[in-house]
Motif scaffolding. Structure first.
Motif, PDB file in Angstrom:
ATOM      1  N   ALA A 163       0.748  -1.115  -0.001  1.00  0.00           N
ATOM      2  CA  ALA A 163      -0.070   0.092   0.149  1.00  0.00           C
ATOM      3  C   ALA A 163       0.874   1.235   0.027  1.00  0.00           C
ATOM      4  CB  ALA A 163      -0.839   0.010   1.159  1.00  0.00           C
ATOM      5  N   ASP A 164       0.461   2.288  -0.786  1.00  0.00           N
ATOM      6  CA  ASP A 164       1.104   3.614  -0.958  1.00  0.00           C
ATOM      7  C   ASP A 164       0.374   4.589  -0.358  1.00  0.00           C
ATOM      8  OD1 ASP A 164       3.037   5.283  -1.436  1.00  0.00           O
ATOM      9  OD2 ASP A 164       2.495   5.548  -3.469  1.00  0.00           O
ATOM     10  N   LEU A 165       0.608   5.046   0.708  1.00  0.00           N
ATOM     11  CA  LEU A 165      -0.156   5.798   1.681  1.00  0.00           C
ATOM     12  C   LEU A 165       0.277   7.269   1.932  1.00  0.00           C
ATOM     13  CD1 LEU A 165      -2.154   3.540   4.244  1.00  0.00           C
ATOM     14  CD2 LEU A 165      -3.073   4.025   1.942  1.00  0.00           C
ATOM     15  N   ASP A 166      -0.291   8.532   1.842  1.00  0.00           N
ATOM     16  CA  ASP A 166       0.424   9.578   2.142  1.00  0.00           C
ATOM     17  C   ASP A 166      -0.564  10.355   2.937  1.00  0.00           C
ATOM     18  OD1 ASP A 166      -1.135  10.385   0.311  1.00  0.00           O
ATOM     19  OD2 ASP A 166      -0.073  11.562  -0.952  1.00  0.00           O
ATOM     20  N   ARG A 167      -0.071  11.603   3.712  1.00  0.00           N
ATOM     21  CA  ARG A 167      -0.772  12.475   4.603  1.00  0.00           C
ATOM     22  C   ARG A 167      -1.983  12.934   4.002  1.00  0.00           C
ATOM     23  NH1 ARG A 167      -1.617  17.227   5.345  1.00  0.00           N
ATOM     24  NH2 ARG A 167      -1.990  18.200   7.169  1.00  0.00           N
ATOM     25  N   ARG A 168      -1.721  13.398   2.860  1.00  0.00           N
ATOM     26  CA  ARG A 168      -3.308  13.859   1.909  1.00  0.00           C
ATOM     27  C   ARG A 168      -4.187  13.141   1.776  1.00  0.00           C
ATOM     28  NH1 ARG A 168      -2.162  17.818  -2.980  1.00  0.00           N
ATOM     29  NH2 ARG A 168      -1.537  19.020  -1.429  1.00  0.00           N
ATOM     30  N   SER A 169      -3.836  11.854   1.326  1.00  0.00           N
ATOM     31  CA  SER A 169      -5.122  10.756   1.193  1.00  0.00           C
ATOM     32  C   SER A 169      -5.567  10.485   2.565  1.00  0.00           C
ATOM     33  CB  SER A 169      -4.582   9.646   0.429  1.00  0.00           C
ATOM     34  OG  SER A 169      -3.536   8.859   1.089  1.00  0.00           O
ATOM     35  N   PHE A 170      -4.790  10.191   3.633  1.00  0.00           N
ATOM     36  CA  PHE A 170      -5.366   9.955   5.080  1.00  0.00           C
ATOM     37  C   PHE A 170      -6.106  11.142   5.431  1.00  0.00           C
ATOM     38  CE2 PHE A 170      -4.799   9.781   9.681  1.00  0.00           C
ATOM     39  CZ  PHE A 170      -5.457   8.661   9.775  1.00  0.00           C
ATOM     40  N   GLN A 171      -5.678  12.303   5.065  1.00  0.00           N
ATOM     41  CA  GLN A 171      -6.482  13.449   5.727  1.00  0.00           C
ATOM     42  C   GLN A 171      -7.867  13.754   4.858  1.00  0.00           C
ATOM     43  OE1 GLN A 171      -5.650  16.608   7.839  1.00  0.00           O
ATOM     44  NE2 GLN A 171      -7.879  16.189   7.692  1.00  0.00           N
ATOM     45  N   ARG A 172      -7.945  13.244   3.793  1.00  0.00           N
ATOM     46  CA  ARG A 172      -9.017  13.060   2.833  1.00  0.00           C
ATOM     47  C   ARG A 172     -10.337  11.966   3.182  1.00  0.00           C
ATOM     48  NH1 ARG A 172      -7.363  11.931  -1.819  1.00  0.00           N
ATOM     49  NH2 ARG A 172      -6.018  13.879  -1.900  1.00  0.00           N
ATOM     50  N   SER A 173      -9.575  11.024   3.705  1.00  0.00           N
ATOM     51  CA  SER A 173     -10.338   9.832   4.043  1.00  0.00           C
ATOM     52  C   SER A 173     -10.982  10.109   5.441  1.00  0.00           C
ATOM     53  CB  SER A 173      -9.643   8.415   4.137  1.00  0.00           C
ATOM     54  OG  SER A 173      -9.042   8.155   2.887  1.00  0.00           O
ATOM     55  N   LEU A 174     -10.219  10.977   6.328  1.00  0.00           N
ATOM     56  CA  LEU A 174     -10.484  11.312   7.631  1.00  0.00           C
ATOM     57  C   LEU A 174     -11.669  12.178   7.564  1.00  0.00           C
ATOM     58  CD1 LEU A 174     -10.373  11.152  10.895  1.00  0.00           C
ATOM     59  CD2 LEU A 174      -8.507  12.703  10.726  1.00  0.00           C
ATOM     60  N   TRP A 175     -11.433  13.178   6.792  1.00  0.00           N
ATOM     61  CA  TRP A 175     -12.377  14.309   6.547  1.00  0.00           C
ATOM     62  C   TRP A 175     -13.751  13.570   6.067  1.00  0.00           C
ATOM     63  CZ3 TRP A 175      -9.164  18.558   3.907  1.00  0.00           C
ATOM     64  CH2 TRP A 175      -8.419  19.192   5.292  1.00  0.00           C
ATOM     65  N   PHE A 176     -13.882  12.693   5.223  1.00  0.00           N
ATOM     66  CA  PHE A 176     -14.748  12.210   4.536  1.00  0.00           C
ATOM     67  C   PHE A 176     -15.827  11.038   5.571  1.00  0.00           C
ATOM     68  CE2 PHE A 176     -16.839   8.380   2.077  1.00  0.00           C
ATOM     69  CZ  PHE A 176     -17.763   9.276   1.187  1.00  0.00           C
ATOM     70  N   ALA A 177     -14.792  10.484   6.437  1.00  0.00           N
ATOM     71  CA  ALA A 177     -15.413   9.466   7.432  1.00  0.00           C
ATOM     72  C   ALA A 177     -16.144  10.409   8.600  1.00  0.00           C
ATOM     73  CB  ALA A 177     -14.530   8.764   7.992  1.00  0.00           C
ATOM     74  N   ALA A 178     -15.478  11.725   8.868  1.00  0.00           N
ATOM     75  CA  ALA A 178     -16.032  12.738   9.938  1.00  0.00           C
ATOM     76  C   ALA A 178     -17.296  13.255   9.350  1.00  0.00           C
ATOM     77  CB  ALA A 178     -15.109  13.804  10.267  1.00  0.00           C
ATOM     78  N   GLN A 179     -17.307  13.625   7.961  1.00  0.00           N
ATOM     79  CA  GLN A 179     -18.392  14.269   7.531  1.00  0.00           C
ATOM     80  C   GLN A 179     -19.814  13.226   7.338  1.00  0.00           C
ATOM     81  OE1 GLN A 179     -18.216  15.692   3.400  1.00  0.00           O
ATOM     82  NE2 GLN A 179     -19.766  17.129   3.875  1.00  0.00           N
ATOM     83  N   ASN A 180     -19.405  12.089   7.056  1.00  0.00           N
ATOM     84  CA  ASN A 180     -20.668  10.887   6.915  1.00  0.00           C
ATOM     85  C   ASN A 180     -21.015  10.474   8.260  1.00  0.00           C
ATOM     86  OD1 ASN A 180     -20.522  10.852   4.104  1.00  0.00           O
ATOM     87  ND2 ASN A 180     -18.905   9.221   4.142  1.00  0.00           N
ATOM     88  N   LEU A 181     -20.199  10.704   9.473  1.00  0.00           N
ATOM     89  CA  LEU A 181     -20.644  10.281  10.756  1.00  0.00           C
ATOM     90  C   LEU A 181     -21.066  11.391  11.507  1.00  0.00           C
ATOM     91  CD1 LEU A 181     -20.538   7.810  12.701  1.00  0.00           C
ATOM     92  CD2 LEU A 181     -18.527   8.895  13.686  1.00  0.00           C
ATOM     93  N   LEU A 182     -20.567  12.467  11.436  1.00  0.00           N
ATOM     94  CA  LEU A 182     -21.257  13.777  12.322  1.00  0.00           C
ATOM     95  C   LEU A 182     -21.685  14.782  11.719  1.00  0.00           C
ATOM     96  CD1 LEU A 182     -17.528  14.115  13.900  1.00  0.00           C
ATOM     97  CD2 LEU A 182     -19.288  12.859  14.532  1.00  0.00           C
ATOM     98  N   GLY A 183     -21.810  14.782  10.153  1.00  0.00           N
ATOM     99  CA  GLY A 183     -22.492  15.585   9.624  1.00  0.00           C
ATOM    100  C   GLY A 183     -21.634  16.905   9.396  1.00  0.00           C
ATOM    101  N   ASP A 184     -22.033  17.894   8.470  1.00  0.00           N
ATOM    102  CA  ASP A 184     -21.129  18.986   8.242  1.00  0.00           C
ATOM    103  C   ASP A 184     -20.595  19.605   9.284  1.00  0.00           C
ATOM    104  OD1 ASP A 184     -21.012  18.377   5.461  1.00  0.00           O
ATOM    105  OD2 ASP A 184     -22.732  19.556   4.875  1.00  0.00           O
ATOM    106  N   ALA A 185     -21.592  19.876  10.001  1.00  0.00           N
ATOM    107  CA  ALA A 185     -21.471  21.077  11.223  1.00  0.00           C
ATOM    108  C   ALA A 185     -20.653  20.208  12.449  1.00  0.00           C
ATOM    109  CB  ALA A 185     -23.018  21.407  12.023  1.00  0.00           C
ATOM    110  N   GLY A 186     -21.101  19.068  12.488  1.00  0.00           N
ATOM    111  CA  GLY A 186     -20.140  18.297  13.550  1.00  0.00           C
ATOM    112  C   GLY A 186     -18.693  18.222  13.333  1.00  0.00           C
ATOM    113  N   SER A 187     -18.538  17.967  11.971  1.00  0.00           N
ATOM    114  CA  SER A 187     -17.242  17.642  11.490  1.00  0.00           C
ATOM    115  C   SER A 187     -16.403  18.920  11.507  1.00  0.00           C
ATOM    116  CB  SER A 187     -16.987  16.896  10.006  1.00  0.00           C
ATOM    117  OG  SER A 187     -17.604  17.852   8.973  1.00  0.00           O
ATOM    118  N   ALA A 188     -16.977  19.943  11.221  1.00  0.00           N
ATOM    119  CA  ALA A 188     -16.418  21.472  11.313  1.00  0.00           C
ATOM    120  C   ALA A 188     -16.222  21.852  12.737  1.00  0.00           C
ATOM    121  CB  ALA A 188     -17.574  22.376  10.590  1.00  0.00           C
TER     122      ALA A 188
END
Length: 159
Positions: free
Chosen positions: A25-50
């Motif tokens: 697997a070839d992972l970098d900081r940017r892709s991990f950050q993007r996946s984390l934001w996506f997961a937070a937005q799906n779980l917490l919603g826009d306001a919760g993730s912000a």
């Protein structure tokens, strides 16, 4: 522009995250950050993730294992843990993510949970000031307990 007074500045918590994936697997900081934001937005919603404001500060990955430090607002550590638990793939590569611990500073997070920056220490008895005392050994340095405080010394001071 002047800085805010200390009591008005936002407070943060730092999460030490262990990451496992397949060795190719070839992972970098940017892709991990993007996946984390996506997961937070799906779980917490826009306001919760912000409000949680999850940010990847440090990222290190190689040969299938890695570690990261994720910053979250004070009081939102549980939401951050939940969002990290929802990350199951990064750019198509399946990953396992585990929170090793939570700390109030980046340095403490590195030393306690990621074993970076900290040094191996051991305790032994030494003769210092014509008396036998306990000392904490860190590499070639010794911190000798003398009269309730520590005195710095090296191995050359004892030979």
């Amino acid at each position: 522009m002047k800085h805010l007074p200390k009591h008005l500045r936002p407070r943060w918590r730092y999460l030490a995250v262990a990451i496992e994936a397949w060795p190719d697997a070839d992972l970098d900081r940017r892709s991990f950050q993007r996946s984390l934001w996506f997961a937070a937005q799906n779980l917490l919603g826009d306001a919760g993730s912000a409000d949680a404001d999850l940010t990847v500060l440090q990222f290190d990955f190689g040969d299938g294992t890695g570690a990261a430090i994720v910053r979250a607002r004070h009081g939102h550590a549980d939401e951050a843990r939940a969002a990290l638990a929802c990350v199951d793939a990064i750019e198509g590569d399946p990953v396992g993510v585990r929170v090793s611990g939570i700390s109030g500073t980046v340095r403490a997070c590195e030393e306690k949970y990621l074993r970076r920056g900290g040094q191996f220490s051991a305790e032994r008895k030494v003769v210092f000031g014509d008396a036998q005392r306990s000392a904490v050994v860190r590499g070639k340095r010794l911190d000798v307990r003398a009269d309730g405080a520590f005195a710095g010394a090296t191995e050359l001071d004892f030979e």
